[in-house]
Design a protein around this motif. Structure first.
Motif, PDB file in Angstrom:
ATOM      1  N   ASP A 218      -4.444   6.466   7.770  1.00 41.50           N
ATOM      2  CA  ASP A 218      -2.971   5.733   8.056  1.00 41.50           C
ATOM      3  C   ASP A 218      -2.665   5.066   6.825  1.00 41.50           C
ATOM      4  OD1 ASP A 218      -3.524   6.533  10.820  1.00 41.50           O
ATOM      5  OD2 ASP A 218      -3.947   4.565  11.616  1.00 41.50           O
ATOM      6  N   VAL A 219      -3.265   4.372   6.087  1.00 44.32           N
ATOM      7  CA  VAL A 219      -3.040   3.693   4.627  1.00 44.32           C
ATOM      8  C   VAL A 219      -2.582   4.615   3.532  1.00 44.32           C
ATOM      9  CG1 VAL A 219      -3.970   2.082   2.920  1.00 44.32           C
ATOM     10  CG2 VAL A 219      -4.701   2.000   5.374  1.00 44.32           C
ATOM     11  N   LEU A 220      -3.261   5.565   3.379  1.00 47.01           N
ATOM     12  CA  LEU A 220      -3.159   6.480   2.199  1.00 47.01           C
ATOM     13  C   LEU A 220      -2.637   7.908   2.572  1.00 47.01           C
ATOM     14  CD1 LEU A 220      -6.413   6.160   0.191  1.00 47.01           C
ATOM     15  CD2 LEU A 220      -4.277   4.881  -0.111  1.00 47.01           C
ATOM     16  N   GLY A 221      -2.320   8.066   3.767  1.00 41.19           N
ATOM     17  CA  GLY A 221      -1.522   9.278   4.598  1.00 41.19           C
ATOM     18  C   GLY A 221      -0.183   9.008   4.745  1.00 41.19           C
TER      19      GLY A 221
ATOM     20  N   GLU B 221       0.905  -6.953  -1.596  1.00 41.65           N
ATOM     21  CA  GLU B 221       0.719  -7.851  -0.798  1.00 41.65           C
ATOM     22  C   GLU B 221       1.963  -8.412  -0.047  1.00 41.65           C
ATOM     23  OE1 GLU B 221      -1.775 -11.757   0.334  1.00 41.65           O
ATOM     24  OE2 GLU B 221      -1.406 -11.266  -2.062  1.00 41.65           O
ATOM     25  N   ASN B 222       2.136  -8.481   1.295  1.00 44.44           N
ATOM     26  CA  ASN B 222       3.158  -9.371   1.820  1.00 44.44           C
ATOM     27  C   ASN B 222       2.416 -10.453   2.554  1.00 44.44           C
ATOM     28  OD1 ASN B 222       5.043  -9.989   4.122  1.00 44.44           O
ATOM     29  ND2 ASN B 222       5.945  -7.956   4.090  1.00 44.44           N
ATOM     30  N   LYS B 223       2.687 -11.419   1.795  1.00 45.41           N
ATOM     31  CA  LYS B 223       2.172 -12.616   2.278  1.00 45.41           C
ATOM     32  C   LYS B 223       2.580 -13.302   3.474  1.00 45.41           C
ATOM     33  CE  LYS B 223       0.998 -14.301  -2.539  1.00 45.41           C
ATOM     34  NZ  LYS B 223       0.896 -15.240  -3.812  1.00 45.41           N
ATOM     35  N   ASP B 224       3.813 -13.161   3.851  1.00 50.23           N
ATOM     36  CA  ASP B 224       4.244 -13.535   5.287  1.00 50.23           C
ATOM     37  C   ASP B 224       3.696 -12.848   6.146  1.00 50.23           C
ATOM     38  OD1 ASP B 224       5.962 -15.268   3.960  1.00 50.23           O
ATOM     39  OD2 ASP B 224       7.733 -13.801   3.842  1.00 50.23           O
ATOM     40  N   LYS B 225       3.436 -11.401   6.134  1.00 52.99           N
ATOM     41  CA  LYS B 225       2.945 -10.605   7.348  1.00 52.99           C
ATOM     42  C   LYS B 225       1.126 -10.905   7.101  1.00 52.99           C
ATOM     43  CE  LYS B 225       7.030  -8.002   8.394  1.00 52.99           C
ATOM     44  NZ  LYS B 225       7.882  -6.602   8.522  1.00 52.99           N
ATOM     45  N   LYS B 226       0.936 -11.082   6.065  1.00 52.39           N
ATOM     46  CA  LYS B 226      -0.501 -11.146   6.003  1.00 52.39           C
ATOM     47  C   LYS B 226      -0.998  -9.664   5.928  1.00 52.39           C
ATOM     48  CE  LYS B 226      -1.732 -15.594   7.440  1.00 52.39           C
ATOM     49  NZ  LYS B 226      -2.282 -16.602   8.289  1.00 52.39           N
ATOM     50  N   CYS B 227      -0.329  -8.833   5.163  1.00 46.95           N
ATOM     51  CA  CYS B 227      -0.863  -7.568   5.119  1.00 46.95           C
ATOM     52  C   CYS B 227      -0.653  -6.954   3.566  1.00 46.95           C
ATOM     53  CB  CYS B 227      -0.105  -6.692   6.130  1.00 46.95           C
ATOM     54  SG  CYS B 227       1.700  -6.578   5.665  1.00 46.95           S
ATOM     55  N   TRP B 228      -1.249  -5.602   3.538  1.00 50.42           N
ATOM     56  CA  TRP B 228      -1.180  -4.858   2.255  1.00 50.42           C
ATOM     57  C   TRP B 228      -0.571  -3.406   2.534  1.00 50.42           C
ATOM     58  CZ3 TRP B 228      -3.193  -7.154  -2.284  1.00 50.42           C
ATOM     59  CH2 TRP B 228      -3.861  -8.309  -2.271  1.00 50.42           C
ATOM     60  N   LYS B 229       0.122  -2.712   1.489  1.00 47.37           N
ATOM     61  CA  LYS B 229       0.568  -1.543   1.606  1.00 47.37           C
ATOM     62  C   LYS B 229       0.400  -0.751   0.418  1.00 47.37           C
ATOM     63  CE  LYS B 229       4.520   1.096   3.417  1.00 47.37           C
ATOM     64  NZ  LYS B 229       4.622   1.861   2.251  1.00 47.37           N
ATOM     65  N   SER B 230      -0.076   0.445   0.482  1.00 43.20           N
ATOM     66  CA  SER B 230      -0.431   1.285  -0.696  1.00 43.20           C
ATOM     67  C   SER B 230       0.593   1.546  -1.239  1.00 43.20           C
ATOM     68  CB  SER B 230      -1.265   2.273  -0.303  1.00 43.20           C
ATOM     69  OG  SER B 230      -1.457   3.194  -1.739  1.00 43.20           O
ATOM     70  N   LEU B 231       0.915   1.767  -2.755  1.00 45.83           N
ATOM     71  CA  LEU B 231       1.838   2.302  -3.662  1.00 45.83           C
ATOM     72  C   LEU B 231       1.905   3.848  -3.590  1.00 45.83           C
ATOM     73  CD1 LEU B 231       1.915  -0.159  -6.529  1.00 45.83           C
ATOM     74  CD2 LEU B 231       3.703   0.045  -4.880  1.00 45.83           C
ATOM     75  N   VAL B 232       0.623   4.652  -3.302  1.00 52.48           N
ATOM     76  CA  VAL B 232       0.436   5.848  -3.374  1.00 52.48           C
ATOM     77  C   VAL B 232       0.089   6.353  -2.240  1.00 52.48           C
ATOM     78  CG1 VAL B 232      -0.145   5.500  -5.900  1.00 52.48           C
ATOM     79  CG2 VAL B 232      -1.943   5.725  -4.317  1.00 52.48           C
ATOM     80  N   ARG B 233       0.139   7.686  -1.839  1.00 49.26           N
ATOM     81  CA  ARG B 233      -0.274   8.533  -0.943  1.00 49.26           C
ATOM     82  C   ARG B 233      -1.395   9.479  -1.545  1.00 49.26           C
ATOM     83  NH1 ARG B 233       4.742  10.857   2.223  1.00 49.26           N
ATOM     84  NH2 ARG B 233       5.564  10.437   0.618  1.00 49.26           N
ATOM     85  N   ILE B 234      -2.236   9.990  -0.767  1.00 45.39           N
ATOM     86  CA  ILE B 234      -3.163  10.964  -1.278  1.00 45.39           C
ATOM     87  C   ILE B 234      -2.961  12.224  -0.131  1.00 45.39           C
ATOM     88  CG2 ILE B 234      -5.466  11.642  -1.715  1.00 45.39           C
ATOM     89  CD1 ILE B 234      -5.978   8.686  -2.575  1.00 45.39           C
ATOM     90  N   SER B 235      -2.619  13.250  -0.661  1.00 46.83           N
ATOM     91  CA  SER B 235      -2.542  14.608   0.369  1.00 46.83           C
ATOM     92  C   SER B 235      -3.655  15.657  -0.056  1.00 46.83           C
ATOM     93  CB  SER B 235      -1.261  14.892   0.278  1.00 46.83           C
ATOM     94  OG  SER B 235      -0.507  13.940   0.762  1.00 46.83           O
ATOM     95  N   SER B 236      -3.946  16.657   0.788  1.00 52.11           N
ATOM     96  CA  SER B 236      -4.629  17.515   1.019  1.00 52.11           C
ATOM     97  C   SER B 236      -3.912  18.968   0.583  1.00 52.11           C
ATOM     98  CB  SER B 236      -5.534  18.002   1.915  1.00 52.11           C
ATOM     99  OG  SER B 236      -6.252  16.805   2.486  1.00 52.11           O
ATOM    100  N   LEU B 237      -4.370  19.910  -0.367  1.00 51.59           N
ATOM    101  CA  LEU B 237      -3.759  21.065  -0.618  1.00 51.59           C
ATOM    102  C   LEU B 237      -5.012  21.852  -1.300  1.00 51.59           C
ATOM    103  CD1 LEU B 237      -1.325  23.180  -1.029  1.00 51.59           C
ATOM    104  CD2 LEU B 237      -1.085  22.187  -3.163  1.00 51.59           C
TER     105      LEU B 237
END
Length: 319
Positions: A50-53, A81-97
């Motif tokens: 969910d995070v990296l895909g 980091e989103n300090k207001d929502k107390k959450c993190w999000k990744s700048l990258v995705r990782i996909s399979s091929l």
């Protein structure tokens, strides 16, 4: 957001850990990702996929994976980091091929220097493999123009491990990710800055490219192909490549064309250029998919276009 602050070695370690753990994710179209992520149950990430895909945020208080992966992501510098929502999000995705993992930009790819990976990448990979399966001439030098995350160049390097393979791009983020993804695939690709082929010397046995081919209102580099209908960059790549092929060399260009009243606009440009090139070439041209990026037809730039077709152009230098 820019990827200029990522730690390449730590990001490699993260991806290698996921690869060993059997991580797998197929990246779909941006429109489909948006629809799936908009479902109420998908607001928060529940797994590393969910995070990296899917590029979903995750709660700091309730981690959807172990602390080891969190530490690797922090060290790699890919978390925002989103300090207001107390959450993190990744700048990258990782996909399979093809049993390999590829790091690329997170969804949504809004920035000018985003590194794209998606359904076009899978189609590009299929036409490359088909070309290589049918090619009998040796390959000593090859190049992927506009390499992005590096899948095309990496496929060439895996097929011809003794060859000199370049991945060229004008996007420094793309070159950085190509370096990491090449390490993950255990192949040697020379990731080099170049506007088309201007910054690399010599001739090539094989040239491949999957350039941006849309008329993007924001003219983002990873998406905008130039010209009224997005085909200008594809035309320039074709023109540059014809001059840089060895005898028996081949160009594979995976791009797209706007179809208006059943007339293929790009085909006419290709035919005129090749027939007047002054050198002997054999070429084939055909639709891979008759309808891609259909949502673009709602935009003003495509208000007179019936469809956008994915195109495979193969050119052999015979004399």
């Amino acid at each position: 957001m820019s990827l200029s602050f990522i730690n390449e070695n730590e990001l490699y370690d993260l991806a290698l850990t996921l690869k060993k753990d059997g991580y797998h994710f197929v990246t779909i179209t941006p429109a489909s990702i948006e629809r799936v992520n908009s479902r109420a149950e998908n607001v928060w990430a529940k797994s590393i996929i969910d995070v990296l895909g899917w590029s979903r945020p995750f709660s700091v208080e309730k981690l959807p994976f172990n602390n080891e992966l969190l530490d690797l992501m922090k060290k790699a510098g890919i978390l925002v980091e989103n300090k207001d929502k107390k959450c993190w999000k990744s700048l990258v995705r990782i996909s399979s091929l093809n049993n390999e993992l590829f790091i690329h930009s997170a969804f949504p790819t809004e920035n000018d220097d985003s590194v794209f990976f998606g359904p076009d990448t899978y189609r590009f990979a299929r036409v490359i493999k088909s070309l290589l399966n049918n090619r009998k001439n040796p390959v000593h030098r090859g190049v992927d123009i506009g390499c992005g995350a590096g899948p095309g160049a990496i496929l060439l390097a895996k097929a011809y491990p003794q060859a000199e393979i370049f991945g060229v791009d004008i996007n420094e983020n793309a070159l950085r990710l190509t370096n990491i993804n090449s390490r993950l695939a255990n192949v040697n690709v020379k990731a080099q800055y170049s506007d088309l082929l201007k910054n690399v010397d010599g001739q090539f046995d094989i040239i491949i490219s999957n350039p941006p081919y849309l008329n993007d209102p924001l003219q983002r580099k990873y998406r905008h192909g130039g010209g009224n209908l997005g085909s200008q960059l594809s035309f320039l790549i074709l023109k540059a490549s014809l001059e840089r092929l060895y005898l028996n060399g081949v160009l594979l260009l995976y791009t797209a064309s706007a179809i208006i009243d059943e007339k293929d606009i790009f085909y006419e440009e290709v035919r005129h250029l090749i027939e007047n090139a002054g050198t002997s070439f054999e070429w084939t041209y055909g639709e891979i998919d008759p309808d891609v990026f259909g949502e673009e037809l709602l935009c003003h730039n495509y208000s007179h276009v019936d469809r956008i077709a994915a195109i495979e152009l193969i050119v052999h230098k015979t004399k």
